[in-house]
Design an enzyme around this catalytic site. Structure first.
Site, mmCIF file in Angstrom:
data_model
loop_
_atom_site.group_PDB
_atom_site.id
_atom_site.type_symbol
_atom_site.label_atom_id
_atom_site.label_comp_id
_atom_site.label_asym_id
_atom_site.label_seq_id
_atom_site.Cartn_x
_atom_site.Cartn_y
_atom_site.Cartn_z
ATOM 1 C CB SER D 99 4.335 -0.067 0.864
ATOM 2 O OG SER D 99 5.221 0.561 0.970
ATOM 3 C CE LYS D 142 7.289 -1.991 4.307
ATOM 4 N NZ LYS D 142 5.371 -2.092 2.881
HETATM 5 CA CA LIG Z 1 4.355 3.894 4.251
#
Ligand SMILES: [Ca+2]
Ligand SMILES: [Ca+2]
Ligand SMILES: [Ca+2]
Ligand SMILES: [Ca+2]
Ligand SMILES: [Ca+2]
Ligand SMILES: [Ca+2]
Ligand SMILES: [Ca+2]
Ligand SMILES: [Ca+2]
Ligand SMILES: [Ca+2]
Ligand SMILES: [Ca+2]
Ligand SMILES: [Ca+2]
Ligand SMILES: [Ca+2]
Lengths: 192, 192, 192, 192, 192, 192
Positions: D99, D142
């Protein structure tokens, strides 16, 4: 050891092939070591299911020969123009230990000089980088294996002589023993 | 240690060979370290069943010598023209630890200068990259092994002097001790 | 830490040697980091029983210095003409973690500039590739170890100041602390 | 995340530095990615305790950028004249997963073009070699980590928009979201 | 498979991108394979969390293409002037097995010729170095996955035709099947 | 073995393809070995899920052929101008052991000379670096597998003849056996 008949020793009689003695859990055995040169840049390739100690043994033999090339009539520049491959047949069998050192040195010296190894000669012994031959174990089993396989002369470290003295002399009748201290003596005997 | 007789020390008396002291689970032992040069490009080859710490020790000795080449009368360009092989005999025995540092340095310096190591001298000690000698363990066992093997002088870090003082003086009669702080002192004593 | 006396710090006073602080399971300890240059092609060699995180720390310091060479008065072409060896003594002790970053950078910068590190200065801190100094753990133990070893100044990340404030002031009398944010500040303080 | 204050984002404001979002077992976190060029031959060095998937992510970003250099105003010959080092700080923390792909690409593109990354922008998303951005997990954690750290804009795959819609809008007030399909869109937003 | 919408196949419609079929423990799935060229010296880079068998599959495809370059209109000298990177997206998912061989070959051939792969075509099959296509397992699951993903044509080994015959014809209405024996047939169908 | 029909042997009829016999835990099986040359510098690439012993077998065959190139009409300089790739299909199946040595040698010799292997010929046997053929195990199972697969001639070491004699003659009707001692005999029979 029934894989090899006496006939084998004749066909083995080409430069780069030497006969060693190994000590396995089923007793002693003979071991062929084959070296061959090809065009290259001095790389050393090792095959035959060899453990790290045995690979280091080959590397030590190679460095000794390279550093003492002139003494044995080898052109020192050959080491940067040829690759060398050392193979120990019977790839299914793992092999290890330092005791094939003298055999690896003899095989390499034979390949680089083009001189054959004395026929019906077997050998065992660790080598050091400065040219000494060290004693090894399993002498009785190795000697009997050499006898069974039809070999006629056996070379080893002089410090192993005591191990030979302990073998019943009937078992080793007809075998000539060579006791050595250093590699120069090994090659004096081994190279025809 | 019965593998080596006194005779060995004479044959060992060639450039590149130094005698170290090792501490094993069966007590102290002596250890030969052999270095040899051959044509090449500055590669360092290590054999003898060495662990990573001992290999790093050799690498440290090599870098020190290369960086201080002029101080010891070595042509600095030789490091790009030669390969060096360091071997520690008895390939069947695993070896590790930093205490062979001074012995490896002495072996290398001897090989590169062509000067022999003082005969009957043994040594033990870790080295650092800037040229210090550090103390190590197992001094009593190592000293006794050196005595048994017929060695006459022993070199170590000055911080190990206290460990020698604790040994019964009857056991070490006739041995000369050298206590050093740095590699320059090591090489002043070791190189003939 | 009894291996090092005050005398050591004087002999350490040569370019390429820096003093770090480590946090071990037996408490804090001091750590020398030594860097040395030799002819070569920009290779970075690391020895001293270092774990991967510590090796990456050295690599990060090296890349930072190479990218910021001009800022520190280093000829950028030197990186393709020299090999660099970083060694952390006491090879028997495994070492790891990012907290030696500032010490490695200082050691490298000292070796490449030829400027010595300030004597009696210890340091600890992670570094980043863009030149930041990050806080690390074990400050109390590290500071006490530095004090015991006779060090006089300690450099660390400004975010670790709070950890120093928690130490009994009697224990750290006579120590000067430097709190930094980035590598430029580290080198301003560390390089004489 | 208390290691970084807002001040950090200002000092981060140099080419080669990008802010990513990571999903750890203790929740979301921010992640700096730093890229730096030095003289060399196109080697890619990766440090920061990265797992194999994350390393492959960097390699994919690097190949994409190299193949699409002209599109982004990068001289294609630079890839054979420079080495690139990507570092992810906090070396003590293992990091892995795909990611960080968009962040690595942005960091690289910033280093190669010399253009800075937009300040207070964070991003997350896998990248493919042909230039697509793929959705990733852990969006809620996140996004909250980015908010806590004072970031103001977040970039991700358009297929992750649904995950943002599920977050209580009070928690993300003041954050601007960018939903992208491909790398060109990433770099249009990220590079100042 | 909800990550990819039909829209993806349009954007995939660039040279170097091929669609394969994988068989996972949760059923069949589609798999993109992306190849990209850059300046270099013939290195093959593989990413995407690939196991050794899948990497060998890529290597086999690469050697086949190189040895048969002229047959497919590829300048043979390109292989020493370009690096090739093959990536299989979704880096978090480990992938292995030989069944992506035909897809890897098609992806490579597309990248080297600059010709696109036929849109809405999926494929599965092991390849051999001499150009054969071998049958693979999981045909039913793979075909249903292709159908669900909106693909319209499927290519496989002629020895897998029997596996397709066993699928209920209602499930595969509208899909065109291509049964092949060798790579030339694969590329005749796949390259537009 | 139902993957291969007789038709396969015809398509196999191109230089570089040889048929070996393998002994697996489900009985004997046939094994194709494919070799292909491409522009390069003498590298040997091996794929097909091969174990170390089988890889060493390929390396031994390669060195033998290189050292004996002239004897077989091969230009010795070709070894520095070509890369060679040896692949053993069915990548999902792990393969190991030394018994494919003669097949690998034949495949390589066929690729380098451009001469095809005799159709409907299978072979099994370990090779040594000096050119001997050694006996191997599993002869009965291998011979029956060859028969089932429609092969017509089988080559092996003369020391394996006794194993063939033990098979019921009804099972091997129509098969021609070749018993050999060395590689020259292998290539005399195998190369058309
Ligand atoms: Ca990232
Ligand atoms: Ca045997
Ligand atoms: Ca032997
Ligand atoms: Ca001993
Ligand atoms: Ca020693
Ligand atoms: Ca200490
Ligand atoms: Ca430190
Ligand atoms: Ca953090
Ligand atoms: Ca999927
Ligand atoms: Ca596929
Ligand atoms: Ca089969
Ligand atoms: Ca075979």
């Amino acid at each position: 050891t029934q894989k090899y008949s006496n006939e084998i020793y004749k066909t083995a009689n080409m430069p780069g092939v030497a006969v060693g003695l190994a000590w396995t859990y089923v007793g002693g055995d003979i071991l062929f070591i084959e070296s061959i040169l090809s065009e290259g840049k001095g790389e050393l390739k090792l095959t035959g299911n060899l453990g790290n100690v045995m690979k280091e043994s080959a590397s030590t033999a190679f460095s000794y020969l390279q550093a003492n090339a002139k003494k044995y009539g080898i052109d020192p520049t050959i080491f940067s123009k040829k690759n060398i491959h050392i193979h120990v047949p019977e790839g299914a069998v793992p092999k290890d230990g330092p005791s094939a050192g003298v055999t690896m040195l003899s095989s390499l010296a034979s390949a680089f000089t083009g001189r054959k190894i004395k026929p019906y000669l077997a050998m065992t012994g660790e080598i050091t980088l400065r040219g000494q031959v060290l004693p090894v174990g399993g002498i009785k089993e190795k000697v009997l294996a050499a006898k069974r396989a039809g070999l006629r002369e056996i070379l080893m470290c002089y410090l192993n002589e005591k191990d030979v003295k302990e073998i019943d002399s009937n078992f080793i009748k007809g075998i000539t023993f060579h006791y050595v201290k250093n590699m120069q003596q090994v090659l004096d005997i081994a190279l025809v």
